[in-house]
Write an enzyme that holds these catalytic residues in place. Structure first.
Site, PDB file in Angstrom:
ATOM      1  N   CYS A 203      70.383  17.909   8.630  1.00  0.00           N
ATOM      2  CA  CYS A 203      69.733  18.741   7.636  1.00  0.00           C
ATOM      3  C   CYS A 203      68.246  19.010   7.874  1.00  0.00           C
ATOM      4  O   CYS A 203      67.601  18.339   8.680  1.00  0.00           O
ATOM      5  CB  CYS A 203      69.809  18.085   6.254  1.00  0.00           C
ATOM      6  SG  CYS A 203      71.443  17.745   5.700  1.00  0.00           S
TER       7      CYS A 203
ATOM      8  N   TYR B  78      65.750  15.429  20.901  1.00  0.00           N
ATOM      9  CA  TYR B  78      66.664  16.559  20.829  1.00  0.00           C
ATOM     10  C   TYR B  78      66.503  17.469  19.612  1.00  0.00           C
ATOM     11  O   TYR B  78      66.519  18.688  19.734  1.00  0.00           O
ATOM     12  CB  TYR B  78      68.100  16.038  20.879  1.00  0.00           C
ATOM     13  CG  TYR B  78      69.140  17.094  20.696  1.00  0.00           C
ATOM     14  CD1 TYR B  78      69.307  18.105  21.651  1.00  0.00           C
ATOM     15  CD2 TYR B  78      69.938  17.133  19.571  1.00  0.00           C
ATOM     16  CE1 TYR B  78      70.264  19.085  21.484  1.00  0.00           C
ATOM     17  CE2 TYR B  78      70.895  18.116  19.396  1.00  0.00           C
ATOM     18  CZ  TYR B  78      71.054  19.089  20.353  1.00  0.00           C
ATOM     19  OH  TYR B  78      71.990  20.071  20.201  1.00  0.00           O
TER      20      TYR B  78
ATOM     21  N   ASN C 211      67.726  15.162   3.312  1.00  0.00           N
ATOM     22  CA  ASN C 211      68.031  15.043   4.740  1.00  0.00           C
ATOM     23  C   ASN C 211      68.176  13.575   5.055  1.00  0.00           C
ATOM     24  O   ASN C 211      67.248  12.799   4.820  1.00  0.00           O
ATOM     25  CB  ASN C 211      66.881  15.646   5.570  1.00  0.00           C
ATOM     26  CG  ASN C 211      67.025  15.334   7.040  1.00  0.00           C
ATOM     27  OD1 ASN C 211      68.130  15.141   7.524  1.00  0.00           O
ATOM     28  ND2 ASN C 211      65.906  15.278   7.742  1.00  0.00           N
ATOM     29  N   GLY C 212      69.328  13.205   5.593  1.00  0.00           N
ATOM     30  CA  GLY C 212      69.508  11.799   5.955  1.00  0.00           C
ATOM     31  C   GLY C 212      70.859  11.267   5.549  1.00  0.00           C
ATOM     32  O   GLY C 212      71.779  12.039   5.235  1.00  0.00           O
TER      33      GLY C 212
ATOM     34  N   GLY D  68      70.271  22.854  11.122  1.00  0.00           N
ATOM     35  CA  GLY D  68      71.517  23.005  10.397  1.00  0.00           C
ATOM     36  C   GLY D  68      71.883  24.458  10.254  1.00  0.00           C
ATOM     37  O   GLY D  68      71.103  25.223   9.684  1.00  0.00           O
TER      38      GLY D  68
END
Lengths: 459, 459, 459, 459
Positions: free
Chosen positions: A9, A252, A109-110, A35
């Site tokens: 996310c 990444y 997010n997570g 995302g």
């Protein structure tokens, strides 16, 4: 890098800027790489939370009319990788909650590690969940005692944050403020910026730049920042003090123009490339990076090695969700759509191939084969991260251990099966050096998880 | 009839029939007239509830691929009129709830009158709502005590149903059964049918017919029917025994081929037309019904009067959501898109115009004008229902009292403002006779609400 | 490079390979960079030409069902940049023509210079045009004498090709063969490959590679290749023997993994970068290329200069047609969506900025400003091509002379207005050297047009 | 009626009215029943012909932005039934033609019988066709001599019209006028109206009414009306004087609110129903018409017979192109989506079933079966047209003779196979009487074709 790994996310929020939803649209657009499966924006429009969300890219979910219908100067937004496990759109965020003490919206997010325990606890107290998402849990925790007490909301949120374990960057939008908080381990990034007379918060700094904002600082691990008409108020809800930033963010996920905790992502990657050369130099003619995420590392390697960095692999920019995949048969006949190896560049050459990581190994094998078919004489694979051997419980969708190519193979087996002349994975030390830091979450490379894992998460 | 009145929903469920989601698709397609704004299907696929929903018509939300992805032999579905008040798609049903004691899905047609009270009560017990929909309340009520007791679920549902007041037809899908229940007043219809070796439940019988099913009976007011591998089990959760079916179902909402509580809708309407003639005959040349809902009543009037029933008004079948409405200026220049009056039919004629109801009066005025412009010599308006003077709290989206044309005008004022030579509204007695029944909910015509209204709903 | 210049098209054809339309789909997808506005495929299905075309990307125009409906082992396809001047979809290619002597389809990349003359001539002989496209002219020329003579078709085509002047790569699909031809000046590229037991032709070799084909050779200037069940038959229709390949193909249009007339595009660009350094070295800290087209030249410059090549500009990959552009006001407040400058890379640095060309100057100005705002201390602009000063009549949609930034400014003026510390444009000699060739069409840089221009085209 | 018969097109034109394209949109929307597969509008915008067209309904092809882009006060439009035989969108009209003597656009309803001959002739003179549509031929004929002569255009059009044989209503838009013409047999309808200070032409009068226009008169057979700044100029291009209006226009195609050559379509159908009763009365309880086209005839029969007209068959209004058809298996299990028979209306009743025609017999069989299954005691089929036994060459897409149910069966066989208790087809005399006219094209009922058929068309 393989397709087997994904960030889940990105979040973005705007406080005190006219047309906040539109700013959020541009912010999310700059976080789109985090995302692509779904996105949403909630804004505060005339005292009411208004929400639009849907499956697909930001440019697919929103059109001008929809954006125009979201007025006001406060908004939060979310891009999401996966709708897996989702019933319908139910897991697309932000979530909106209705409560007598005030409505609120939430973007996350997570990934939590004690979600099962918390769900059970909350259900026994009367909660009813409408999503399978961890993110819903925080909302129930925040509201769980709202009947009995008159705690200021920040206290309720702090208490809730102390109950959840795991990785998160949360944005909470109420009818008069935005709260932004990070987990105490510092696993997921979240940055703060100034925009006009207001503020922006974003998973990555690239989105702050993109909307014309000015970076202020990162939200601290264990910190909750409250933004309202008083300005910024900063609180720590935890005294834990480590900085276990997910190394994959640098390796990444993040965009090269983002800075994470003071370190630019492109610079990190370029240094990784340099260290790759220093750790495992090899006689070769050219360096070729796998586009797009490994181009910085390839630059670094080439500069350090003093050999040319070449565009030996080219990526088709027009791959879209609606692309009709070639059949197995066509693929075997050589139809290659996403990447192609350039014969006149790699033909007859000894190639150092730089990739960021190896997940299931399938993409790497295919790329090596392509290079060989295009005439590469030698292929020396240099991976800008250590071997991936353990799953992530913090929001990175890595394949299971069984699928992790390096988890069950020694280096020679890896080399052989990938079909390369030599292979090297970057050391952990090099990661610390590239990031100029002494802490990281490297759990997927080492198995050292910074948090308790709760037995039930391991099954 | 005016555009100012709308039914809110239709529900459809399938138990024990292969490809249940597909059957539900066809069922919903036959209930599409009950709601065009959104729809959804939840099916039980391998022990898991899978859901697809979206905004728009059944044919817009579902394509073949989506339907194929919904496997299994149990499903429920929903069509909804309005997404007003909705944040996002959140109010599109069915809703899915996750709970340790089992997931379940819920689809609802109707409206509760004590929802504000119940929300407050549930929130004080820990509930957190994610929609502004009444329908979510039942789910929280059902689950509210699930921690403490091991009541069989049916008991929990019965208890919950006894707490809610208002109009409803609910379908609940769990991992092994479907519950179907109607409010104790019998305000909203729900029918049961057999299909193959399984069962179907539907807001209207037309959908049972459409999928090849065989009508068994209506669900009774205050009844909950449980369908599982034991077959049907029928329970009353209330001993209240009236049958206050919403008269607007017969007058306007339902499809003419549906039977509601033993009475066919077309036949009801035709009889209404006959009574209209008997109550207010007039010398005239032709009868013209407003398509489509008033065609049956027009047939009845014409037959009783012995004068020809003519197609003096024609409706454009291709009106779609994407239709670009003519500007005010074009409308004033006579651009008429939805309906047109036929000069060569009504020209020079004394017309009896049959409509089902008058809400805001605007459509009626426009139609009368059109008929006059097309040469009608006289227009005698006959309305197949009494004057609408009070709001509905049971799921019919009638405009507020202020907007109800007849609420503030006597008959002569109505006649004058609509521009007709004479006007008559059907008597309540005629409605009872047309339906061959002694009870109805006629609250919108009389103000006699069959339920307590709870003060807060009246504000 | 600025947005003010565009290639018009790409063509792709398949002979003798099962599922030829699908192969063409993949081929066009690899040529998508040559045109994003429209595309189409015509295949020979059971003796009949079937065509699907539409506006948008290959992935937008075709879905699986449409592709499945195009059967057979011969097909040609087209991607097109612009639908300007088009009435409807009429200008989207391939065009299909019906004639008693056999139907045929035609796809064209390039632009004719004597189209006005030929249209007049053909109309006077009875032709009626349905598009404003040059490409239609060839079809009329081919068929113009078909009534009188029994010329083998190849003769008719040759004669027609000798009548048209300008730049073109044409593919013609008849019911038993494909003809592929290039203009005698060699202005537009066209390559031939083998695929399975059949053949492919493509504007660029990258698409031949992408479908698993094997490059055979370029079609020669003035050559027409006929592919049918006899295999390949090669003919020259003209003895003219120059090779005026459009230099912009190397500089900007073509994909870096394509080879054009024996020279790889990435290699060409990298060499350009190297010559840029040699022609105009400058003391600096980093090299930054404008993504994506200038990245190769930046590599070359950095290697030659021995200074680091950095990702100082990052491009958002998710820009789509449906993207909602920021308002002027937001843009002035700094909202930058397509490109962003990376503060932590360029901050405090002396930057060599590499771009491929300068058209209207607006983009260059904006980029320089961004770099300055992100803290660049010096910006030295190096353009990997000479100054653009003349319009192109061969299919490159360059702005008019009035809009060409360099056409009316000397070097110092250019430097000043772009706001850079120094500027240099690559010499023509360097282009010849980078391409290892002695001929090019450099008309847009020099005004030396290789063809007669026909007065009427100049107005 | 069966699905095996279709009208091909509708045309609509506007001269001298601001926002002509928008008016045309509304006009086409009212002609949508004449063709749902594709549509287009060409307008004269600043001296240039601008065109938008596409596949699908008017509401699908046009959105507000597209409509806004078509400016000017002259436009023509087209709706088309079938894109069969079309390569791409090429057959969607209007067609635009470019010519040195002026561009023009053309919209056509009908079918020519000598198209093969004319194509051959035109090709031998240099024409190259881009569609397989008859409509293109007229354009080539008009322009064929434009090089040699300075005939005023009207003369060229007249000459061209005299060369084509068959059924047509043509609209031609040039840069200063609209021509409207009908074939000399009068096979296809075309009406003229006044709108504001300008004019409209339309295949049916219902569209003239819908846009607020005032009907003036029908275009005469063999007439060409030229509309320009001089007003209307009317010319006969042929002295042939019959009026072979296609009877199917009255029986099935046209909207009931249209008047064709002075006779209202609903009235025609109602009279047909009355004659059906007179020709073949039968003892019965109720009359049921197949919706929607047979409702008028059912009204007429019921009135004449003095028995009730009931809504025994109900049509689902929401059938859309994207509707997922039930599988064969589901259909056999009774899933009926388009039509349903109403048990409580037809159960136990002797039913007179009114349909407009029998083409392949399949739909009739299915309806009769449905009625029987719903409990009808007797079914007496009355068809409001004679037996269809011959193909149409004038634009009606009737199945081939082999498929025409009645072509190879006597009345008793028809009765038996359709499964009815009695059957009657309306006499030709009744058609003449219902239309108050002495001429019709009844070729599909009789084989008496009003035009020469040209041997090659019969193969």
């Amino acid at each position: 890098m393989d397709n087997g790994i994904h960030e889940e996310c990105g979040v973005f929020g705007v406080y005190g800027v006219p047309d906040a939803a539109r700013i959020t649209y541009y912010g999310l657009h700059s976080l789109q790489h985090r995302g692509q499966e779904g996105c949403g924006i909630v804004c505060l429009d005339g005292g009411e939370l208004k929400c639009i969300k849907g499956e697909g890219l930001v440019t697919e979910v929103f059109d001008s009319g929809k954006l125009d219908s979201l007025k006001g100067d406060m908004a939060i937004g979310h891009v999401r990788y996966s709708t897996t496990g989702a019933s319908c759109l139910d897991n697309v965020q932000p979530f909106v909650f209705h409560h007598k003490t005030g409505d609120f919206a939430l973007a996350h997010n997570g990934n939590l590690v004690n979600s099962a325990v918390l769900r059970r606890y909350l259900e026994s107290r009367g909660s009813l969940f409408q999503t399978s998402s961890d993110s819903e849990i925080l909302a129930h925790l925040i509201r769980k005692d709202s009947k009995e007490s008159h705690l200021p909301r920040i206290e309720a949120i702090k208490e809730a944050l102390n109950m959840i374990e795991g990785a998160f960057a949360f944005l909470i939008l109420t009818e008069n403020r935005i709260y932004a908080c990070r987990d105490k381990y510092g696993l997921r990034p979240l940055s703060l910026g100034r925009l006009g007379n207001g503020y922006v918060v974003s998973s990555e700094t690239c989105a702050i730049e993109a909307v014309g904002g000015e970076f202020i600082r990162d939200i601290e691990p264990g910190e909750i920042v409250c933004i309202d008409h008083h300005g910024l108020r900063c609180n720590k809800y935890s005294d834990y003090c480590h900085r276990f930033m997910c190394a994959m963010e640098y390796i990444y996920f993040a965009r090269p123009d983002s800075d994470i905790e003071g370190c630019n992502v492109h610079n990190f990657r370029k240094l990784s490339g340099r260290y790759l050369y220093e750790e495992a130099p090899v006689e070769a003619d050219i360096v070729v990076g796998v586009p797009d995420s490994s181009l910085s590392a390839a630059m670094g390697y080439a500069e350090a090695a003093g050999i040319p960095n070449e565009m030996g692999l080219v990526k088709n920019k027009y791959i879209a969700r609606t692309f009709i995949q070639p059949s197995q048969e066509l693929r075997e006949n050589g139809v290659m759509m996403k990447l192609s190896a350039v014969r006149s560049i790699v033909g007859g050459k000894r190639v150092v191939l730089i990739d960021d990581s190896v997940v299931r190994g399938t993409t790497s094998k295919r790329i090596v084969k392509m290079l060989r078919k295009a005439g590469a004489k030698e292929v020396h694979l240099r991976i800008a991260s250590p071997q991936l051997i353990r799953p992530c419980f913090y929001g990175v969708d890595i394949s299971t251990v069984e699928e992790l190519f390096c988890a069950s193979r020694n280096l020679e087996q890896v080399r052989k099966e990938l079909g390369v002349d030599s292979v090297h994975f970057l050391s952990k030390e090099a990661l610390y050096n590239a990031g100029h830091r002494s802490e990281f979450c490297l759990a997927c490379f080492t198995g050292d998880y910074p948090t308790d894992l709760y037995q039930e998460e391991l099954k």
